[in-house]
Design an enzyme around this catalytic site. Structure first.
Site, PDB file in Angstrom:
ATOM      1  N   ASN A   9       2.031   1.801  -7.621  1.00  0.00           N
ATOM      2  CA  ASN A   9       0.571   2.039  -8.003  1.00  0.00           C
ATOM      3  C   ASN A   9       0.464   3.122  -6.820  1.00  0.00           C
ATOM      4  OD1 ASN A   9      -2.073   2.626  -8.345  1.00  0.00           O
ATOM      5  ND2 ASN A   9      -2.783   0.592  -7.775  1.00  0.00           N
ATOM      6  N   LYS A  11      -2.285   5.041  -6.870  1.00  0.00           N
ATOM      7  CA  LYS A  11      -3.765   5.167  -6.570  1.00  0.00           C
ATOM      8  C   LYS A  11      -4.168   6.634  -6.854  1.00  0.00           C
ATOM      9  CE  LYS A  11      -3.484   0.708  -4.219  1.00  0.00           C
ATOM     10  NZ  LYS A  11      -4.137  -0.093  -3.232  1.00  0.00           N
ATOM     11  N   GLU A  95      -9.848  -2.421  -6.879  1.00  0.00           N
ATOM     12  CA  GLU A  95     -10.433  -1.083  -6.343  1.00  0.00           C
ATOM     13  C   GLU A  95     -11.264  -0.939  -7.598  1.00  0.00           C
ATOM     14  OE1 GLU A  95      -7.158   1.197  -5.107  1.00  0.00           O
ATOM     15  OE2 GLU A  95      -7.066  -0.663  -3.250  1.00  0.00           O
ATOM     16  N   GLU A 163      -3.049  -9.870  -6.482  1.00  0.00           N
ATOM     17  CA  GLU A 163      -3.406  -9.154  -5.431  1.00  0.00           C
ATOM     18  C   GLU A 163      -4.533  -9.584  -4.465  1.00  0.00           C
ATOM     19  OE1 GLU A 163      -1.323  -4.829  -6.160  1.00  0.00           O
ATOM     20  OE2 GLU A 163      -3.574  -5.017  -6.621  1.00  0.00           O
ATOM     21  N   GLY A 169      -3.349  -2.791   1.459  1.00  0.00           N
ATOM     22  CA  GLY A 169      -3.717  -1.823   2.318  1.00  0.00           C
ATOM     23  C   GLY A 169      -3.965  -2.066   4.013  1.00  0.00           C
ATOM     24  N   SER A 208       0.374  -5.182   0.518  1.00  0.00           N
ATOM     25  CA  SER A 208       1.178  -4.650   1.824  1.00  0.00           C
ATOM     26  C   SER A 208       2.520  -5.316   1.667  1.00  0.00           C
ATOM     27  CB  SER A 208       0.312  -5.551   3.124  1.00  0.00           C
ATOM     28  OG  SER A 208      -0.820  -5.044   3.435  1.00  0.00           O
TER      29      SER A 208
HETATM   30  P1  13P Z   1      -0.545  -1.522  -0.590  1.00  0.00           P
HETATM   31  O1  13P Z   1       0.708  -1.904  -1.211  1.00  0.00           O
HETATM   32  O2  13P Z   1      -0.910  -0.389  -0.247  1.00  0.00           O
HETATM   33  O3  13P Z   1      -1.284  -2.931  -0.044  1.00  0.00           O
HETATM   34  O4  13P Z   1      -1.575  -1.759  -2.192  1.00  0.00           O
HETATM   35  C1  13P Z   1      -1.361  -2.796  -3.065  1.00  0.00           C
HETATM   36  C2  13P Z   1      -2.044  -2.483  -4.480  1.00  0.00           C
HETATM   37  O5  13P Z   1      -3.208  -2.399  -4.312  1.00  0.00           O
HETATM   38  C3  13P Z   1      -1.207  -2.141  -5.603  1.00  0.00           C
HETATM   39  O6  13P Z   1      -1.920  -2.260  -6.495  1.00  0.00           O
END
Ligand code: 13P
Length: 248
Positions: A9, A11, A95, A163, A169, A208
């Site tokens: 992802n 983002k 998010e 998640e 993150g 993460s």
């Molecule tokens: P990270 O791998 O950056 O922690 O993000 C996870 C995430 O939200 C994937 O959709």
């Protein structure tokens, strides 16, 4: 047997120049041991689909509107995303739930819209740190799962992603026991509601995931792959995760 899925992802990251990373993921994806999915920002879906053509990398979107068309300025329907070259769409990412107030009912409606357009929905669930500390994790996940997953979900059209919000993150990862507890819980709920179809749905872990922790996470029961944020932006990291999943 559920085929494993390594999903990235991106983002709100990525310009046309970053599609070279997608090119550099083709070789790892070509090992064909696992499914590989990249969800770039909507602006790149069409070009990413072109770049991935002929490879085994699928392209997905990060959100869709629940309606097929209409007066919704700035929104994109599932049919538009499919038309641009997406085969998957993430729904209910934390998010979106936080920044855009997506409720479980919204997520279910978006997921149904995805199915109607022939897309696979990657439905995200996750508890906040406060909810985990209050001991409410399984209640929260159970409620989100029940409310966000349409009755028409099947093993072919639905992927679930667990998640934990506090792990996204942050570099913080649940213990392997905590991951197993939630994934086993989700599996039991899916089987209770959908029978064999629920047993066939992939359950991804996200939060993460990095090359350094992928092996141990992929060994956990009912972890069928990962939804990766930051470490999916660079082929050097994501290829290592694809390989780890292939070896799991
Ligand atoms: P990270 O791998 O950056 O922690 O993000 C996870 C995430 O939200 C994937 O959709």
């Amino acid at each position: 047997m559920r085929r494993k899925l390594a999903a990235g992802n991106w983002k709100m990251n990525g310009l046309a120049a970053n599609l070279t990373e997608l090119d550099a993921m083709k070789a790892a994806a070509a090992a064909d041991k696992v499914d590989v999915l990249i969800c770039p920002p909507a602006t790149l879906i069409s070009r990413a689909a072109d770049a991935a053509a002929g490879s085994s990398i699928a392209i997905g979107a990060q959100d869709c509107h629940a309606n097929a068309s209409g007066a919704h300025t700035g929104d994109l329907s599932a049919a538009m995303l499919a038309d641009a070259g997406a085969s998957h769409v993430i729904t209910g990412h934390s998010e979106r739930r936080v920044d855009h107030s997506d409720s479980d009912a919204d997520v279910a409606a978006k997921s149904q819209a995805a199915f109607d357009a022939g897309l696979i929905a990657v439905i995200c669930l996750g508890e906040s740190l406060a909810q985990r500390e209050a001991g409410d994790t399984l209640d929260v996940i159970g409620t989100q799962l029940a409310g966000s997953t349409p009755d028409s979900a099947t093993a072919a059209n639905t992927v679930i992603a667990y998640e934990p919000v506090w792990a996204i993150g942050t570099g913080k990862v649940p213990t392997l026991e905590q991951i197993a507890e939630v994934h086993d819980f989700i599996r039991a709920k899916l089987v209770a509601r959908f029978g064999a179809e629920g047993d066939g749905m992939r359950i991804l872990y996200g939060g993460s995931v990095k090359p350094g922790n992928a092996d141990e996470i992929f060994a956990v029961s009912n972890v069928d792959g990962a939804l990766v944020g930051g470490a999916s932006l660079k082929a050097s990291d994501f290829n290592a995760i694809i390989t780890a999943l292939g070896n799991a």
